[in-house]
Design a protein around this motif. Structure first.
Motif, PDB file in Angstrom:
ATOM      1  N   UNK A  37       0.971  -1.186  -0.055  1.00 44.36           N
ATOM      2  CA  UNK A  37      -0.239  -0.216  -0.105  1.00 44.36           C
ATOM      3  C   UNK A  37       0.832   1.106  -0.103  1.00 44.36           C
ATOM      4  N   UNK A  38       1.910   1.224   0.849  1.00 47.43           N
ATOM      5  CA  UNK A  38       2.920   2.304   0.948  1.00 47.43           C
ATOM      6  C   UNK A  38       3.511   2.554  -0.752  1.00 47.43           C
ATOM      7  N   UNK A  39       3.815   1.627  -1.257  1.00 45.89           N
ATOM      8  CA  UNK A  39       4.399   1.614  -2.509  1.00 45.89           C
ATOM      9  C   UNK A  39       3.408   2.425  -3.501  1.00 45.89           C
ATOM     10  N   UNK A  40       2.344   1.885  -3.506  1.00 46.33           N
ATOM     11  CA  UNK A  40       1.195   2.360  -4.350  1.00 46.33           C
ATOM     12  C   UNK A  40       1.044   4.052  -4.155  1.00 46.33           C
ATOM     13  N   UNK A  41       0.943   4.232  -2.790  1.00 51.99           N
ATOM     14  CA  UNK A  41       0.942   5.802  -2.506  1.00 51.99           C
ATOM     15  C   UNK A  41       2.158   6.558  -3.286  1.00 51.99           C
ATOM     16  N   UNK A  42       3.332   5.904  -2.782  1.00 54.57           N
ATOM     17  CA  UNK A  42       4.803   6.439  -3.474  1.00 54.57           C
ATOM     18  C   UNK A  42       4.676   6.692  -4.940  1.00 54.57           C
ATOM     19  N   UNK A  43       4.213   5.770  -5.602  1.00 56.54           N
ATOM     20  CA  UNK A  43       4.214   5.731  -7.131  1.00 56.54           C
ATOM     21  C   UNK A  43       3.561   6.770  -7.695  1.00 56.54           C
ATOM     22  N   UNK A  44       2.255   7.297  -6.870  1.00 56.15           N
ATOM     23  CA  UNK A  44       1.564   8.338  -7.339  1.00 56.15           C
ATOM     24  C   UNK A  44       1.863   9.682  -6.825  1.00 56.15           C
TER      25      UNK A  44
END
Length: 88
Positions: A37-44
């Motif tokens: 979930x943290x990666x997904x936020x970072x990707x945005x």
């Protein structure tokens, strides 16, 4: 940005590994899901606003998965390298 695309692909690989239901404790499964979930936020986020602490989180996760789940640990190591290439 090719490194961001590579990170997206690696996160998908990690998600696939998790979906294969390896024998993980609830604690490890939740930690890995939180990391995804943290990666997904970072990707945005724009690269300038990304947190370098995510690399530390991934390194800690590698340590936790290294012995029992080397495939997951390998994917996490690849993610650390990609984060470094992005400048995180």
């Amino acid at each position: 940005m090719p490194d961001r695309k590579k990170l997206e692909e690696q996160v998908e690989i990690l998600r696939g590994q998790l979906d294969q239901n390896p024998p993980l404790s609830d604690e490890k499964r939740e930690a890995l899901e939180a990391l995804i979930a943290k990666f997904e936020v970072q990707l945005e986020l724009e690269p300038a606003t990304q947190s370098p602490s995510i690399a530390d989180d991934v390194n800690r996760a590698v340590e936790g998965f290294e012995l029992d789940h080397p495939g997951i640990a390998g994917t996490l190591r690849s993610i650390v390298i990609t984060l470094g290439n992005i400048g995180i």
